[in-house]
Scaffold this motif. Structure first.
Motif, PDB file in Angstrom:
ATOM      1  N   TYR A  93       0.842  -1.195   0.000  1.00 44.17           N
ATOM      2  CA  TYR A  93       0.000   0.000   0.000  1.00 44.17           C
ATOM      3  C   TYR A  93       0.880   1.249   0.000  1.00 44.17           C
ATOM      4  CZ  TYR A  93      -4.205  -2.741   0.671  1.00 44.17           C
ATOM      5  OH  TYR A  93      -5.255  -3.618   0.492  1.00 44.17           O
ATOM      6  N   TYR A  94       0.553   2.151  -0.912  1.00 45.00           N
ATOM      7  CA  TYR A  94       1.325   3.372  -1.093  1.00 45.00           C
ATOM      8  C   TYR A  94       0.471   4.600  -0.802  1.00 45.00           C
ATOM      9  CZ  TYR A  94       4.595   0.409  -3.673  1.00 45.00           C
ATOM     10  OH  TYR A  94       5.473  -0.569  -4.037  1.00 45.00           O
ATOM     11  N   CYS A  95       1.055   5.522  -0.105  1.00 37.72           N
ATOM     12  CA  CYS A  95       0.433   6.812   0.140  1.00 37.72           C
ATOM     13  C   CYS A  95       0.874   7.790  -0.956  1.00 37.72           C
ATOM     14  CB  CYS A  95       0.859   7.319   1.519  1.00 37.72           C
ATOM     15  SG  CYS A  95       0.181   8.903   1.999  1.00 37.72           S
ATOM     16  N   ASN A  96      -0.042   8.625  -1.387  1.00 41.51           N
ATOM     17  CA  ASN A  96       0.242   9.622  -2.424  1.00 41.51           C
ATOM     18  C   ASN A  96      -0.364  10.959  -2.019  1.00 41.51           C
ATOM     19  OD1 ASN A  96      -1.356  10.828  -5.144  1.00 41.51           O
ATOM     20  ND2 ASN A  96       0.842  10.508  -5.373  1.00 41.51           N
ATOM     21  N   VAL A  97       0.407  12.013  -2.145  1.00 44.71           N
ATOM     22  CA  VAL A  97      -0.120  13.358  -1.885  1.00 44.71           C
ATOM     23  C   VAL A  97       0.217  14.245  -3.073  1.00 44.71           C
ATOM     24  CG1 VAL A  97      -0.025  13.180   0.623  1.00 44.71           C
ATOM     25  CG2 VAL A  97       1.966  14.030  -0.594  1.00 44.71           C
ATOM     26  N   ARG A  98      -0.676  15.129  -3.405  1.00 48.11           N
ATOM     27  CA  ARG A  98      -0.417  15.993  -4.540  1.00 48.11           C
ATOM     28  C   ARG A  98      -1.104  17.338  -4.384  1.00 48.11           C
ATOM     29  NH1 ARG A  98      -3.389  11.486  -6.279  1.00 48.11           N
ATOM     30  NH2 ARG A  98      -5.465  11.936  -7.087  1.00 48.11           N
ATOM     31  N   ARG A  99      -0.437  18.306  -4.979  1.00 50.35           N
ATOM     32  CA  ARG A  99      -0.971  19.648  -5.080  1.00 50.35           C
ATOM     33  C   ARG A  99      -0.588  20.127  -6.470  1.00 50.35           C
ATOM     34  NH1 ARG A  99      -0.656  24.556  -0.665  1.00 50.35           N
ATOM     35  NH2 ARG A  99      -1.385  26.199  -2.061  1.00 50.35           N
ATOM     36  N   PRO A 100      -1.545  20.372  -7.319  1.00 50.43           N
ATOM     37  CA  PRO A 100      -1.256  20.710  -8.722  1.00 50.43           C
ATOM     38  C   PRO A 100      -0.213  21.804  -8.863  1.00 50.43           C
ATOM     39  CG  PRO A 100      -3.599  20.404  -8.415  1.00 50.43           C
ATOM     40  CD  PRO A 100      -2.976  20.351  -7.039  1.00 50.43           C
ATOM     41  N   ASN A 101       0.698  21.587  -9.812  1.00 46.76           N
ATOM     42  CA  ASN A 101       1.765  22.539 -10.126  1.00 46.76           C
ATOM     43  C   ASN A 101       2.765  22.684  -8.987  1.00 46.76           C
ATOM     44  OD1 ASN A 101       0.577  23.200 -12.676  1.00 46.76           O
ATOM     45  ND2 ASN A 101      -0.886  24.480 -11.572  1.00 46.76           N
ATOM     46  N   TRP A 102       2.714  21.811  -8.026  1.00 48.52           N
ATOM     47  CA  TRP A 102       3.681  21.902  -6.910  1.00 48.52           C
ATOM     48  C   TRP A 102       4.335  20.548  -6.654  1.00 48.52           C
ATOM     49  CZ3 TRP A 102       2.520  24.895  -1.743  1.00 48.52           C
ATOM     50  CH2 TRP A 102       3.708  24.992  -1.010  1.00 48.52           C
ATOM     51  N   TYR A 103       3.556  19.535  -6.309  1.00 51.25           N
ATOM     52  CA  TYR A 103       4.159  18.233  -6.057  1.00 51.25           C
ATOM     53  C   TYR A 103       3.152  17.119  -6.280  1.00 51.25           C
ATOM     54  CZ  TYR A 103       1.911  19.054  -1.528  1.00 51.25           C
ATOM     55  OH  TYR A 103       1.005  19.346  -0.542  1.00 51.25           O
ATOM     56  N   ASP A 104       3.734  15.948  -6.524  1.00 47.82           N
ATOM     57  CA  ASP A 104       2.977  14.696  -6.645  1.00 47.82           C
ATOM     58  C   ASP A 104       3.924  13.633  -6.121  1.00 47.82           C
ATOM     59  OD1 ASP A 104       1.171  13.026  -9.365  1.00 47.82           O
ATOM     60  OD2 ASP A 104       1.603  12.413  -7.310  1.00 47.82           O
ATOM     61  N   SER A 105       3.786  13.299  -4.836  1.00 40.56           N
ATOM     62  CA  SER A 105       4.792  12.508  -4.143  1.00 40.56           C
ATOM     63  C   SER A 105       4.225  11.202  -3.608  1.00 40.56           C
ATOM     64  CB  SER A 105       5.393  13.323  -2.999  1.00 40.56           C
ATOM     65  OG  SER A 105       6.000  14.501  -3.492  1.00 40.56           O
ATOM     66  N   TRP A 106       5.116  10.216  -3.516  1.00 35.98           N
ATOM     67  CA  TRP A 106       4.738   8.872  -3.079  1.00 35.98           C
ATOM     68  C   TRP A 106       5.572   8.427  -1.895  1.00 35.98           C
ATOM     69  CZ3 TRP A 106       0.875   6.027  -5.550  1.00 35.98           C
ATOM     70  CH2 TRP A 106       0.403   6.568  -6.743  1.00 35.98           C
ATOM     71  N   GLY A 107       4.975   7.597  -1.060  1.00 38.38           N
ATOM     72  CA  GLY A 107       5.705   6.963   0.012  1.00 38.38           C
ATOM     73  C   GLY A 107       6.404   5.711  -0.489  1.00 38.38           C
ATOM     74  N   GLN A 108       7.111   5.060   0.420  1.00 42.38           N
ATOM     75  CA  GLN A 108       7.896   3.887   0.059  1.00 42.38           C
ATOM     76  C   GLN A 108       7.059   2.608   0.042  1.00 42.38           C
ATOM     77  OE1 GLN A 108       7.735   5.127   3.064  1.00 42.38           O
ATOM     78  NE2 GLN A 108       7.490   3.357   4.404  1.00 42.38           N
ATOM     79  N   GLY A 109       5.872   2.673   0.616  1.00 42.34           N
ATOM     80  CA  GLY A 109       4.987   1.520   0.630  1.00 42.34           C
ATOM     81  C   GLY A 109       5.066   0.734   1.926  1.00 42.34           C
ATOM     82  N   THR A 110       3.953   0.117   2.278  1.00 40.64           N
ATOM     83  CA  THR A 110       3.900  -0.748   3.451  1.00 40.64           C
ATOM     84  C   THR A 110       3.135  -2.014   3.065  1.00 40.64           C
ATOM     85  OG1 THR A 110       3.321  -0.856   5.809  1.00 40.64           O
ATOM     86  CG2 THR A 110       1.802   0.348   4.388  1.00 40.64           C
ATOM     87  N   GLN A 111       3.667  -3.149   3.469  1.00 36.16           N
ATOM     88  CA  GLN A 111       3.101  -4.434   3.070  1.00 36.16           C
ATOM     89  C   GLN A 111       1.907  -4.799   3.946  1.00 36.16           C
ATOM     90  OE1 GLN A 111       4.113  -6.751   0.516  1.00 36.16           O
ATOM     91  NE2 GLN A 111       2.170  -7.713   1.090  1.00 36.16           N
ATOM     92  N   VAL A 112       0.835  -5.196   3.297  1.00 38.06           N
ATOM     93  CA  VAL A 112      -0.334  -5.736   3.985  1.00 38.06           C
ATOM     94  C   VAL A 112      -0.562  -7.147   3.452  1.00 38.06           C
ATOM     95  CG1 VAL A 112      -2.836  -5.566   4.282  1.00 38.06           C
ATOM     96  CG2 VAL A 112      -1.415  -3.497   4.389  1.00 38.06           C
ATOM     97  N   THR A 113      -0.584  -8.110   4.361  1.00 37.39           N
ATOM     98  CA  THR A 113      -0.797  -9.502   3.979  1.00 37.39           C
ATOM     99  C   THR A 113      -1.990 -10.044   4.756  1.00 37.39           C
ATOM    100  OG1 THR A 113       1.563  -9.806   3.559  1.00 37.39           O
ATOM    101  CG2 THR A 113       0.214 -11.786   3.796  1.00 37.39           C
ATOM    102  N   VAL A 114      -2.960 -10.570   4.022  1.00 40.76           N
ATOM    103  CA  VAL A 114      -4.164 -11.107   4.650  1.00 40.76           C
ATOM    104  C   VAL A 114      -4.201 -12.606   4.383  1.00 40.76           C
ATOM    105  CG1 VAL A 114      -6.662 -10.947   4.845  1.00 40.76           C
ATOM    106  CG2 VAL A 114      -5.329  -8.916   4.211  1.00 40.76           C
ATOM    107  N   SER A 115      -4.179 -13.372   5.447  1.00 41.25           N
ATOM    108  CA  SER A 115      -4.197 -14.827   5.312  1.00 41.25           C
ATOM    109  C   SER A 115      -5.630 -15.354   5.374  1.00 41.25           C
ATOM    110  CB  SER A 115      -3.354 -15.467   6.407  1.00 41.25           C
ATOM    111  OG  SER A 115      -3.907 -15.180   7.680  1.00 41.25           O
ATOM    112  N   SER A 116      -5.859 -16.442   4.666  1.00 40.72           N
ATOM    113  CA  SER A 116      -7.221 -17.010   4.638  1.00 40.72           C
ATOM    114  C   SER A 116      -7.425 -18.021   5.742  1.00 40.72           C
ATOM    115  CB  SER A 116      -7.465 -17.660   3.278  1.00 40.72           C
ATOM    116  OG  SER A 116      -6.496 -18.653   3.034  1.00 40.72           O
TER     117      SER A 116
END
Length: 116
Positions: A93-116
């Motif tokens: 799962y990745y977080c994304n934040v943006r503000r037009p004409n300024w930035y569009d940035s991403w996080g490094q990601g965090t793993q989510v694992t769901v077992s059955s």
């Protein structure tokens, strides 16, 4: 420079819950749009949820009614509460934040694992 740090991922059984957090720092002003995306192995990154500064939210059909996005604008933190998790929710799962004409940035990601 905008920096994002995600946390809260982990391993959970189907039906369980997790809460992801994304702390944003740097010269960001007001975050116009904050969003979560996810990428499962062998698949393209896909949209999960977004929240505007005004509080409008959008969700992918696959998570509606189970996931809730929220943000604390004073703390520049975005959350994703995930309930009734399913094995098909397993992804980075990745977080994304943006503000037009300024930035569009991403996080490094965090793993989510769901077992059955």
């Amino acid at each position: 420079q905008v920096q994002l740090v995600e946390s809260g991922g982990g391993l959970v059984q189907a039906g369980g819950s997790l809460r992801l957090s994304c702390e944003v720092s740097g010269r960001i002003g007001s975050i116009e749009v904050a969003a979560w995306y996810r990428q499962a192995p062998g698949k393209q990154r896909e949209f999960v949820a977004s929240a505007s500064y005004a509080g409008n939210t959008n969700y992918a059909d696959s998570v509606k009614g189970r996931f809730t996005i929220s943000r604390n604008n004073a703390k520049n933190t975005i959350y994703l509460q995930m309930n009734n998790l399913k094995p098909e929710d397993t992804a980075v799962y990745y977080c994304n934040v943006r503000r037009p004409n300024w930035y569009d940035s991403w996080g490094q990601g965090t793993q989510v694992t769901v077992s059955s």
